[in-house]
Design an enzyme around this catalytic site. Structure first.
Site, PDB file in Angstrom:
ATOM      1  N   LYS A 161      46.624  11.490  87.223  1.00 17.52           N
ATOM      2  CA  LYS A 161      47.484  11.333  86.043  1.00 17.52           C
ATOM      3  C   LYS A 161      48.921  11.272  86.529  1.00 17.52           C
ATOM      4  CE  LYS A 161      49.037  14.694  82.573  1.00 17.52           C
ATOM      5  NZ  LYS A 161      48.576  15.691  81.599  1.00 17.52           N
ATOM      6  N   ASP A 238      48.055  15.258  73.213  1.00 18.07           N
ATOM      7  CA  ASP A 238      48.260  16.584  73.812  1.00 18.07           C
ATOM      8  C   ASP A 238      49.112  17.396  72.825  1.00 18.07           C
ATOM      9  OD1 ASP A 238      49.231  18.767  75.248  1.00 18.07           O
ATOM     10  OD2 ASP A 238      49.901  17.638  76.986  1.00 18.07           O
ATOM     11  N   GLY A 290      46.615  21.353  81.486  1.00 19.15           N
ATOM     12  CA  GLY A 290      47.182  22.486  82.225  1.00 19.15           C
ATOM     13  C   GLY A 290      48.641  22.694  81.873  1.00 19.15           C
TER      14      GLY A 290
HETATM   15  O1  OSB Z   1      51.904  17.351  79.340  1.00 17.20           O
HETATM   16  O2  OSB Z   1      50.161  17.983  80.309  1.00 17.20           O
HETATM   17  C1  OSB Z   1      51.364  18.080  80.142  1.00 17.20           C
HETATM   18  C2  OSB Z   1      52.811  20.545  82.667  1.00 17.20           C
HETATM   19  C3  OSB Z   1      53.707  21.236  81.889  1.00 17.20           C
HETATM   20  C4  OSB Z   1      53.863  20.874  80.567  1.00 17.20           C
HETATM   21  C5  OSB Z   1      53.107  19.824  80.043  1.00 17.20           C
HETATM   22  C6  OSB Z   1      52.198  19.141  80.830  1.00 17.20           C
HETATM   23  C7  OSB Z   1      52.078  19.491  82.171  1.00 17.20           C
HETATM   24  C8  OSB Z   1      51.212  18.791  83.101  1.00 17.20           C
HETATM   25  C9  OSB Z   1      50.763  19.527  84.330  1.00 17.20           C
HETATM   26  O3  OSB Z   1      50.875  17.632  82.987  1.00 17.20           O
HETATM   27  C10 OSB Z   1      49.372  20.012  84.220  1.00 17.20           C
HETATM   28  C11 OSB Z   1      49.067  20.959  85.330  1.00 17.20           C
HETATM   29  O4  OSB Z   1      48.923  20.492  86.454  1.00 17.20           O
HETATM   30  O5  OSB Z   1      48.981  22.178  85.082  1.00 17.20           O
HETATM   31 MG    MG Z   2      50.443  16.136  78.449  1.00 12.91          MG
END
Ligand code: OSB
Ligand code: MG
Length: 372
Positions: A161, A238, A290
């Protein structure tokens, strides 16, 4: 069950490498950990509220306030038969999902440990291993990003991603696809685009992406539905999905074809399961997002990812990608096949590393039953 003591800690953990999204760069995670004690057993959870209110309304400080003022007093005053029976007063709190979810997840871990059962089985999980992907932040330049993708693919990860924003999007994805025509690839915009960008975003349809995550404003399900109608690529939501009600509205409107479920964002396991079940019966695949969690939060994400509808590799990856030293005695590790073996020990199956946690704690508050 009578909870005897609740401890909140704020720990500061430097990231191995900064993580940059369309809205903020993070160097150090300030993390709220909660420990719930009963019958000599401890349940642990991590509040995923960030340092600032840029991903969602909540921050580590608002969560601290809500938990200590409106949740802890009730869980210390009452008996709790099961994690699904959080006191009524807690259910009455509107929003503040990350605060509520942290306490709920800690109760699940505690109940599972008291019954010597793995948490993933208690929530209805069916997998003994989960598929892992990585989320790569915005980089200084394209070469750095391509190097990172090389490294993660070599490590076995099953999904890449890439964060995008205006100015770091089509040209970047074009280069990635030129180098890796077949790799399972997706993008995440964290709401950086508007309806004026629809024609621009339609170019993403050329790259055979698994999905486009949260392209538009988090409150706008209608515009997401309009965009989805004009895209071949599935939209994944999300930030927009904060509850079962959001999920139901998004599915009814056609705002997405995939859902990212984050334990904290939706307020804990019960809500996550409810959204999962709704998606499952409608054939909508889900995956576990995450929030740069330390080992404790990550271990809860592993458990959640074992539910049957989690059919797409999540943003659940190895601890060492984030932190040199972590909050669990054993780091969460990913096999060369890009999977995490789900532990079968009690609770999350990972143990809190209390000496380490003490070393990185900058603030601590303890609450006892009967105000002891
Ligand atoms: O949008 O998924 C998200 C991290 C911090 C805030 C939002 C997001 C994210 C990530 C990282 O995409 C996900 C991870 O590796 O923990
Ligand atoms: Mg996201």
């Amino acid at each position: 069950m009578r909870i005897e003591c609740v401890t909140l800690r704020e720990i500061h953990l430097p990231l191995v490498q900064y993580f940059e999204t369309s809205f903020v760069r993070t160097d150090v995670r300030k993390i709220l950990l909660i420990q719930l004690q009963a019958d000599g057993v401890s349940g642990w959870a991590e509040c995923t509220a960030p340092e600032n209110p840029y991903y969602c309304h909540e921050t580590i400080d608002t969560a601290w306030s809500i938990i200590t003022r409106f949740i802890v007093p009730f869980i210390l005053a009452e008996q709790i038969e099961h994690a699904v029976c959080l006191p009524r007063q807690v259910k009455q709190i509107r929003g503040n999902n990350m605060g509520k979810g942290a306490v709920e997840a800690g109760l699940w871990d505690l109940f599972a440990r008291c019954q010597s059962r793995p948490l993933y089985q208690m929530i209805g999980g069916t997998r003994c291993s989960i598929d892992c992907g990585v989320s790569l932040g915005i980089q200084e330049d394209l070469e750095i990003l391509l190097d990172k993708i090389d490294k993660e693919l070599a490590a076995g990860y099953r999904k890449i991603k890439v964060k995008i924003k205006p100015g770091w999007d089509i040209a970047v994805i074009e280069k990635i696809r030129a180098k890796y025509p077949k790799v399972p690839l997706m993008v995440d915009a964290n709401g950086a685009y508007t309806s004026r960008d629809i024609d621009w975003l339609r170019q993403l349809d050329d790259f055979n992406l698994m999905m486009i995550e949260q392209p538009l404003h988090y409150e706008d399900l209608i515009e997401h539905a309009q965009l989805q109608a004009q895209l071949r690529t599935p939209i994944c939501l999300d930030e927009s999905i904060r509850s079962y009600y959001d999920a139901r509205a998004a599915l009814n409107l056609g705002s997405c074809r995939v859902m990212n479920i984050k334990l904290g964002r939706v307020g804990g396991f019960a809500q996550a399961k409810r959204i999962h079940d709704l998606c499952f019966v409608q054939g909508i695949p889900v995956w576990c997002g995450g929030m740069l969690e330390s080992g404790i939060g990550r271990s809860h994400n592993v458990a959640l990812s074992t539910l049957p509808g989690f059919t797409i590799p999540g943003d659940v990856s190895a601890s060492r990608r984030y932190y040199q030293e972590d909050t669990t005695t054993h780091p969460i590790e990913v096999s060369p096949q890009g999977q995490i073996q789900v532990p079968t020990g009690p609770g999350t199956g990972y143990e809190a590393d209390l000496p380490f946690i003490d070393r990185v704690t900058v603030k601590e508050e303890k609450f006892w039953r009967n105000g002891k």
